[in-house]
Each structure stands twice: as structure tokens, then as C-alpha cells.
Design a protein around this motif. Sequence first.
Motif, mmCIF file in Angstrom:
data_model
loop_
_atom_site.group_PDB
_atom_site.id
_atom_site.type_symbol
_atom_site.label_atom_id
_atom_site.label_comp_id
_atom_site.label_asym_id
_atom_site.label_seq_id
_atom_site.Cartn_x
_atom_site.Cartn_y
_atom_site.Cartn_z
ATOM 1 N N ILE A 638 33.397 40.044 41.606
ATOM 2 C CA ILE A 638 33.201 41.022 42.684
ATOM 3 C C ILE A 638 33.231 42.440 42.128
ATOM 4 O O ILE A 638 32.416 43.292 42.489
ATOM 5 C CB ILE A 638 34.281 40.832 43.767
ATOM 6 C CG1 ILE A 638 34.098 39.475 44.459
ATOM 7 C CG2 ILE A 638 34.264 41.977 44.764
ATOM 8 C CD1 ILE A 638 35.237 39.093 45.380
ATOM 9 N N ARG A 639 34.165 42.686 41.225
ATOM 10 C CA ARG A 639 34.275 44.036 40.641
ATOM 11 C C ARG A 639 33.018 44.407 39.865
ATOM 12 O O ARG A 639 32.479 45.510 40.007
ATOM 13 C CB ARG A 639 35.516 44.091 39.733
ATOM 14 C CG ARG A 639 35.701 45.417 39.028
ATOM 15 C CD ARG A 639 37.119 45.564 38.514
ATOM 16 N NE ARG A 639 37.518 44.473 37.656
ATOM 17 C CZ ARG A 639 37.357 44.462 36.326
ATOM 18 N NH1 ARG A 639 36.777 45.488 35.731
ATOM 19 N NH2 ARG A 639 37.767 43.439 35.595
ATOM 20 N N PHE A 640 32.529 43.483 39.034
ATOM 21 C CA PHE A 640 31.307 43.756 38.268
ATOM 22 C C PHE A 640 30.114 43.936 39.203
ATOM 23 O O PHE A 640 29.269 44.798 38.989
ATOM 24 C CB PHE A 640 31.031 42.609 37.292
ATOM 25 C CG PHE A 640 31.908 42.614 36.075
ATOM 26 C CD1 PHE A 640 32.475 43.780 35.609
ATOM 27 C CD2 PHE A 640 32.173 41.440 35.394
ATOM 28 C CE1 PHE A 640 33.287 43.784 34.493
ATOM 29 C CE2 PHE A 640 32.973 41.429 34.267
ATOM 30 C CZ PHE A 640 33.539 42.608 33.819
ATOM 31 N N ARG A 643 30.563 47.426 40.916
ATOM 32 C CA ARG A 643 30.571 48.566 39.994
ATOM 33 C C ARG A 643 29.214 48.754 39.320
ATOM 34 O O ARG A 643 28.717 49.877 39.162
ATOM 35 C CB ARG A 643 31.631 48.383 38.911
ATOM 36 C CG ARG A 643 31.667 49.589 37.958
ATOM 37 C CD ARG A 643 32.089 49.200 36.563
ATOM 38 N NE ARG A 643 33.494 48.827 36.499
ATOM 39 C CZ ARG A 643 34.052 48.328 35.397
ATOM 40 N NH1 ARG A 643 33.318 48.109 34.316
ATOM 41 N NH2 ARG A 643 35.322 47.999 35.384
ATOM 42 N N MET A 644 28.563 47.637 38.909
ATOM 43 C CA MET A 644 27.326 47.707 38.158
ATOM 44 C C MET A 644 26.090 47.583 39.040
ATOM 45 O O MET A 644 24.964 47.624 38.536
ATOM 46 C CB MET A 644 27.320 46.594 37.096
ATOM 47 C CG MET A 644 28.484 46.685 36.123
ATOM 48 S SD MET A 644 28.682 45.181 35.122
ATOM 49 C CE MET A 644 27.180 45.236 34.159
ATOM 50 N N ASP A 645 26.302 47.430 40.343
ATOM 51 C CA ASP A 645 25.196 47.230 41.279
ATOM 52 C C ASP A 645 24.385 45.994 40.891
ATOM 53 O O ASP A 645 23.152 46.023 40.877
ATOM 54 C CB ASP A 645 24.295 48.464 41.324
ATOM 55 C CG ASP A 645 23.341 48.431 42.516
ATOM 56 O OD1 ASP A 645 23.645 47.730 43.497
ATOM 57 O OD2 ASP A 645 22.281 49.076 42.444
ATOM 58 N N PHE A 646 25.100 44.906 40.570
ATOM 59 C CA PHE A 646 24.486 43.623 40.265
ATOM 60 C C PHE A 646 24.603 42.733 41.500
ATOM 61 O O PHE A 646 25.028 43.167 42.565
ATOM 62 C CB PHE A 646 25.173 42.963 39.066
ATOM 63 C CG PHE A 646 24.659 43.445 37.733
ATOM 64 C CD1 PHE A 646 24.302 44.761 37.532
ATOM 65 C CD2 PHE A 646 24.543 42.569 36.651
ATOM 66 C CE1 PHE A 646 23.832 45.214 36.300
ATOM 67 C CE2 PHE A 646 24.075 42.999 35.430
ATOM 68 C CZ PHE A 646 23.729 44.327 35.251
ATOM 69 N N LYS A 647 24.215 41.488 41.353
ATOM 70 C CA LYS A 647 24.302 40.514 42.440
ATOM 71 C C LYS A 647 24.899 39.218 41.908
ATOM 72 O O LYS A 647 24.456 38.701 40.880
ATOM 73 C CB LYS A 647 22.897 40.259 43.018
ATOM 74 C CG LYS A 647 22.841 39.208 44.103
ATOM 75 C CD LYS A 647 23.473 39.680 45.390
ATOM 76 C CE LYS A 647 23.328 38.640 46.505
ATOM 77 N NZ LYS A 647 24.083 39.021 47.708
ATOM 78 N N GLU A 676 43.518 41.786 38.152
ATOM 79 C CA GLU A 676 42.130 41.948 38.572
ATOM 80 C C GLU A 676 42.043 42.718 39.886
ATOM 81 O O GLU A 676 41.177 43.570 40.071
ATOM 82 C CB GLU A 676 41.452 40.580 38.721
ATOM 83 C CG GLU A 676 41.217 39.858 37.415
ATOM 84 C CD GLU A 676 40.224 40.578 36.516
ATOM 85 O OE1 GLU A 676 39.428 41.393 37.036
ATOM 86 O OE2 GLU A 676 40.243 40.345 35.297
ATOM 87 N N LEU A 677 42.964 42.410 40.820
ATOM 88 C CA LEU A 677 42.980 43.121 42.099
ATOM 89 C C LEU A 677 43.287 44.603 41.877
ATOM 90 O O LEU A 677 42.677 45.484 42.504
ATOM 91 C CB LEU A 677 44.030 42.492 43.015
ATOM 92 C CG LEU A 677 43.912 42.776 44.507
ATOM 93 C CD1 LEU A 677 42.582 42.293 45.051
ATOM 94 C CD2 LEU A 677 45.068 42.118 45.250
ATOM 95 N N GLN A 678 44.204 44.865 40.979
ATOM 96 C CA GLN A 678 44.566 46.247 40.651
ATOM 97 C C GLN A 678 43.359 47.011 40.089
ATOM 98 O O GLN A 678 43.143 48.175 40.420
ATOM 99 C CB GLN A 678 45.707 46.223 39.632
ATOM 100 C CG GLN A 678 46.324 47.576 39.342
ATOM 101 C CD GLN A 678 47.498 47.454 38.390
ATOM 102 O OE1 GLN A 678 47.803 46.378 37.865
ATOM 103 N NE2 GLN A 678 48.179 48.547 38.144
ATOM 104 N N GLN A 679 42.562 46.331 39.258
ATOM 105 C CA GLN A 679 41.375 46.984 38.693
ATOM 106 C C GLN A 679 40.327 47.260 39.767
ATOM 107 O O GLN A 679 39.635 48.274 39.718
ATOM 108 C CB GLN A 679 40.779 46.116 37.588
ATOM 109 C CG GLN A 679 41.637 46.072 36.332
ATOM 110 C CD GLN A 679 40.944 45.345 35.192
ATOM 111 O OE1 GLN A 679 39.934 45.789 34.674
ATOM 112 N NE2 GLN A 679 41.503 44.201 34.799
ATOM 113 N N ILE A 680 40.206 46.355 40.742
ATOM 114 C CA ILE A 680 39.284 46.607 41.857
ATOM 115 C C ILE A 680 39.709 47.861 42.607
ATOM 116 O O ILE A 680 38.896 48.747 42.912
ATOM 117 C CB ILE A 680 39.235 45.400 42.810
ATOM 118 C CG1 ILE A 680 38.482 44.228 42.158
ATOM 119 C CG2 ILE A 680 38.574 45.786 44.139
ATOM 120 C CD1 ILE A 680 38.438 42.971 43.003
#
Length: 895
Positions: A638-640, A643-647, A676-680
Motif C-alpha cells: 500500500i505504501r509503495f 507513494r510511487m503512484d503505482f497500482k 510498516e504502519l509507522q512508515q505509512i
Amino acid sequence: MKVITTHLNADFDGLASMIAAKKLYPDAVMSFPGSQEKNLRQFISETLQYRYEFVKLKHIDLSQVTTLIVVDTRQKSRIGAFADCLDNPGLSLHLYDHHPDSHDVMQGEMELVAETGATTTIFCQLFQEKNISITRDEATIFELGIYEDTGSLTHLTTRPDDLRAAAWLLEQGAELDIISQFLTYDLTSRQVNLIHELTKTARSYMISGLEIVVISLTLQEYEDDFSLIVRRFMVMENLDCIFALVCMEGRIYLIARSRIPEVNVGNIARDFNGGGHSTAASATVRDMTLVEAQENLIRSLHRHIKPQAIAGEMLSQPAISIPENTSILEANKLLTRYNITALPVVTATVSEEKEYPSSVEVTGTISRRVVEKAIHHNLGSFPVSEYMTSDIKVLPLSATLADIEELIIERRQRLVPIIHERQLAGVITRTDLLNMLVNDPGHLPRNLLHETEQPSREKTKNVLQLMSGCLDREIIILLRTIGEVADSVGFKAYAVGGFVRDLLLKQRNLDLDIVVEGNGIIFAKKLAEQLGGRVRTHDRFITAKVILPSGFKVDIATARLEYYEYPAALPTVELSSIKLDLYRRDFSINAMALQLNPAKFGTLIDFFNSQNDLKERLIKVLHNLSFVEDPSRIFRAIRFEKRMDFKIARHTERLIHGAVKMDLFGKSNDPRFFSELQQIFSEENPLPAIKRLADLRLFPFLWPDLKPNLKIDRRFMHILTQAHRAIAWFRLLYLEEKIEPWRIYLLAIMGRSKARQLEAFCERFHLPQKTREELIGEKVTADEIANRLYGRQAQKNSGIYRMLAPLSNDGLLYLMAIARKKEIKKVVSLYVTSLRNIRPLLNGQDLKAMGYVPGHQFKEMLTALTDARLDGVVRSREEEETFILKHFPLKTITS
């Protein structure tokens, strides 16, 4: 958003002009409006793969285009979907073109149109006027554009400016040998006559069901470009395969071209002591007459050309398949019973009139590898539909070899179901394809060749150039040093992960992760010794961190294979190779490596078609149990994505839903969950990711007792939006004070819940005790203040100061997020920007000098003085002294 584009069916002048425009508009993206000419596609694939980034039209939001730069055309009808941008409010349209006016010419805010043979010439003139330097590679590309549009400076439309531009480009280092490889030329009158001769002598043969054209011709004079004539004839007649035997000046030459995989002309040319590739080859025929050469050629064709392979002849049948609701354990029994490695998974539709299925739909495949791993995790009772690979394609009986190769090789689909009359007729496996090709290694597709048989110069060269253009000189030197140290100890070293991914995306990433085939700790110590750094080691995972004298850190890992004892367990590590190390990684876009050893420095390693996923902007897992083994990867996906505007790929999203159903989050105290939640929550804008968490139904696992409900509603998003704005506001103050956005967003999410719900969250994710106490303290205090301020009249500055002083910056911004009235936000703003920095001019030493005896009363005096200054009662040093003497008489205090 600024976009540079050109005309449909783009040519070299269009491409060169786009790249030239990029030098004038460095913040613009380049995008083709549609397809390109074949020669241009080949040039981009072979030469420009990593030098320039071309964004696909489907990845551009046309409504967001603010500046459109169109080169090599002014016709609205020739820019495809980009014509929709012309209606954008306030669009700035810039046009560069050399074509004459036409019926649908666009009118631009800025236009540069000149009567030249190529649009590239216009840009070359601009570069010279503005003293803009260009590289040798750019000079070659620009020269290609001019040469193509002017017929190598021979067309009637060629102007003196074109020749001057071409000469200047040669001075800048343009390479004419590259230009000659990709340009086609107009035919002379003699060559046109020769094509007519070819038409008369061409003879068609049907060999193994394929049409092969053979030409036999004698010429009195030598024709230097006869291969060009043969190629042009092939295009004109739309031939799949042609063999031309021509006798010139007493010598016989064979020229062969093929556009179909069934005919490898390189093998046939070798029968005549010639050579070449599967699509283009030649030979000088010796010790034969032209008639003998033709007879030998026909015999060679019959010997080498095999019947055209179609799916009906290649498939394995009967097809063994299983329904979607079959258990993993039952699937394992079938795989073992029939000694196969994968099974199609099907659903059947039963006809109302008949008792047997009227049609079968293949919904996925399940492999032995996935089945065995699932059983290892005690998932044998689950249906195969939970862990099957669902993004598969099927083919009909009439499928061609090229169709089959595309799925098995390009898409890496190990098993291809064959459908006939809505029934599963059989399957074609990778083994079936290899068995058909194994006796014809010259015909083997590039992706099936052994790594050592594949030329890697192009890929290495392109990546090296990309590295030179994107990385600082110091980083490149460090990478070369790492490779040299690896060589000295007999190891192989690779840069991996996000560093490689972002390099290909041309984004800055200084998180350098190195994997070595060997012992990572031994290598790290050797590297630190070489660079004068120090080492921290982690023996369990055979990893280390090298800290250089400059403070720069390099993470070193041993190429390793991880396996998991049970779902959501921490991994157990064993030594491995780079391929298995990459296979254990989270997503395909992070599963590439750059070899650093001197002999292959800069070689890109991609086992899993990762580059294609990167280009398609897709987040894909590498195996179907990825989220079962490590559920924290769901948060990372989800973060990637955001952040990267991917799908997130469709199959990967289906696997996420499966992992959520299993309730894996309650089966481990793995700290990676919260990490991971913290990074989001630490992202620049985590709101889209938080919405995605809700869409994937992760809220019940993260906040099972979240109040008032477990879904995103208007008030919930309002609080989060206010938190985002508060953080942005604070950053714009440019204070030398840090905040931790993840704390603010977490508090905001729990804004309508009680402190006990926040405490339960901290307990569930094993946050450190100190962090728990700080978070709960901030929430309780801020919530009380918000309630106290709501509906109250304006307060004195001293009251605001005393009320807000217990809160940290994180707590203050949380208070702004939950505030329901603008007045509360103004109060916080006043405190942060002014009140909390106010101090009295007098201090303890001044009080002593006034005759006061130090003691506990000093704190009371200074507090009262601070309040007086906050409320504007005192403004100068004299007024402060008067205030102290009035409210704290000297005799009373000293006695």
C-alpha cells in the motif's frame, strides 16, 4: 504538468525533436501519442532503453496538463488523445514544426516554425544561439532525425540550414555508423528496375505448410546495396520469408530474411559457410553454379524448416484439472499421483437442459511449490482458490507458436490452458515448448537461452550510462570499490532492492543495500578495512552495516534463502545464491540487482520480468504465499502504491484479501507490523494509503475497537485532513524543532476513541513503554483542552500558555486536528508562533541583586512575572522590577 509529444506513427525526427525539447523543458515528461515506426521502435529498444524515460499515455492524467509542447507537427488530428488537452483551462501550447500550414493547424502561445528539412534542425539552431551543449549520444540522435527527414540531405526539401546543422552535429560527435544501421533510403532508378526483375524471377515454394520465396538472378555489374533491394522487395510484397541467390561479377551471394520464428535463416546460411541471425543472414556461395546453389538451397530448406507448430499439436492431454473448491491437500494428492508440477483450476457452468457442463472457465493455476508451502503452513484445508495464480491467459487450439512463446516466455506463465469449444482440451507447459525447440538452439527465443549464450553488452552499456547520468561520482567510485573488494575475496557483490529500482526510475536513493554471494560479515570487515570505516554485525542473519568515515552507511547482506516455520513467523535464514535471494524479496520491482564485480560492473540482473512491472507501474508479489509468510508486506504494498503512484496488480490484491480472511495479524508479535504502519504515517501525504487500508478491510485488524465505527466517514477524514494541514503549516514555519508525523496521524485516527482504545493499540503492536505513555499522555491532555476550549470565551495569554505548555509539538498539532472551532486553532497558532517563546527580562540573578534571597519563592515570582509579560501588564525591565516590588514586597520575602 508539462508534456512533450509529437505526431502519431512517430519517426526519428519526431523522437529527436522530443529529446531536444526536453533540454529546453527539463521538468516536462515525454510521451508518444501512439505507435512509432518499426525502425524507431527498434532504436528505442536497443539504444534508448535506459537513457530516456517515456511515460505511457495511459499513465498521464490529461486534465492535469498545463503546458503541452508539440514537436514535428501542428495538426490537431495527428496528436491523438493529447488533442483533449487543448480544452484544458489556461493551457499553454508550444509548437515546433517544419511542415507547411494545413487545414487543422493548431495556434500556440509560442510557435517556432521554419522552412527546414527537419524540425530537429530548428532545435540545433536554438542550441547554438543559446550556447546549450549536447552529448555525443544526443548529437547522434539529432543527426538521425535530420538524415531521415532529408533523405540523408538529398531530398528537395533540404535547406542550407539542414546541412549546417548536420555539420555542427558531426563536430559534436555524432556517429554516422549508428545512423546507417537504422535509416532506410529511397531507391535509385536502377534499384527500382532491379525490384522489377526480382518480381519476375521470384518463385514461391510451400515447405512444411509455409510459403518460402526464392529468387535466382544474374547481374552484369556489382550492386553494392543488393541486400537493401531484397529487404525493400520483401516489405513491398509483404513476404514472411525470402532467399535471394544473385550472381554478380562471377560470384554467387545468398541473402536471406525471415519474419517468422519457424524459419531460422541463420542456420540455412551456415549450410553455405555463411552466417547471421535467425531473421537476417548471408553467405558467399563457392564451388557451385547458380542452378546447383538453388537446388542445394531447396534441400536445405526442407531439412531445416519444421512444420508450423500450433497448440493442437503441442498440447498435453487429457488435461488434469481441479475445481476451485478443492482443498490444498487434495490438490497435492493429484500432483503426486500424476507426477505433474501444476494444475489448472476451473469452474464449470452446467446447462439447464443437460446434466454435464456446457462450458468450463479456467480461473487460475496451482503449482506444486505453492501447495507444498501451504501445507507446511498448515493451510491444507483451505481451497485452492485462495492461493492459486489467477492472472493467467488461455489460448485456442489454433494458437501459433508466437502466441505460446509470448505467454510462456514473455509473461512467464508456466502452464497455458488450451480451450476448444468452451472445454479444456489440454495444456501446454514450458517443458512442451522446450521439447519442441531443444533440437533447434538457433531458434530458441532469447529468454530461453542460457545466460552465458545471451549477449549482455547492450544491457550493460545502457545501465552504465544510466548510472553515470543519475549517480554522483562518489557513489560510482564506492560501487566500483565494493566490486573490487568482492573480487579480492572471491565473492560476487550486487547492489539490490530499492537502490536499483529507483535508479531505473531515475530517482535519487542513497539507501545502498549490497548482497554478496559469500559471507557478508567477512566481506563487510574487508570493505571497512579498505575504506577506513567501522562495522556493526548481525550474526543471526549474516548481515552487517559498514559506516564510512563520512558517516555514509552501506548495508551488507549475505545472499540468503528465507523460510518460515509457520504463517507470519520471523524467517529462518540459510545461505543461497543471488537468484534465490531476489526471489525471497517482497515485490518484483524490488527483485533486481546490479553486479559490481569489475568484469561485469553495471550488469542488470532481472530474473522475474521486473523491468516490465516497473514500466507498467505494477506492484506484484513473487509467489502466492508471500503475504501468508509475511503479512507486513501488505502495508508495504500500500505504501509503495501510493507513494510511487503505482497500482497493486489484480492477482496480488486478491492474495491480500485472502491473507486478511486468515486473520494473520493476530498470530505474531512481529515488530514489522507497526514498523510498516509507522512508515505509512510518516509519508508526505498518508491519507490515500489510509483510505486504501480501509478499502482492503484492514481497519478491524488495526483498530478493532475504533470508535464510533470501523470505516472511513466524513468526520474521520476531516480530522485526518486537518492533521495533514496542521503538519504542513508547522513545516512552513521553518522552526528548528522536529515533529513525528506518525504520532500525529495515529492520535488523529484515535481522535474519537477513548484513551483505553489507544492503549489497546499500543499493546497489540508492542510499542515501547515510554512511547505508550507519551502517546496516551498527549491524547488525554489534548482531548481535555479541546473540551475545555470548546464554547468558551477568549482567554488571557497567560491562561493559554499554562494550558498548552504540557503538550509537545505532536500534541499541539493533534489538538489542531481535532479542534471543531477555528478559534481553537488560532489559540494553538498563537502559542506556537509567539507565546511559548516569551520570557521575562529579569532572571534569578537580577532578583538577588534586588535583595531577594534565593528559594522556592523565586519560581513563583518568575512565573507571575511571565504571566504579566504574556498579558501585556509589563513591557520593560523597569516595569518588571516595579511589578516584583509591588506584588512581592522585599521585607516580606526576606523575612
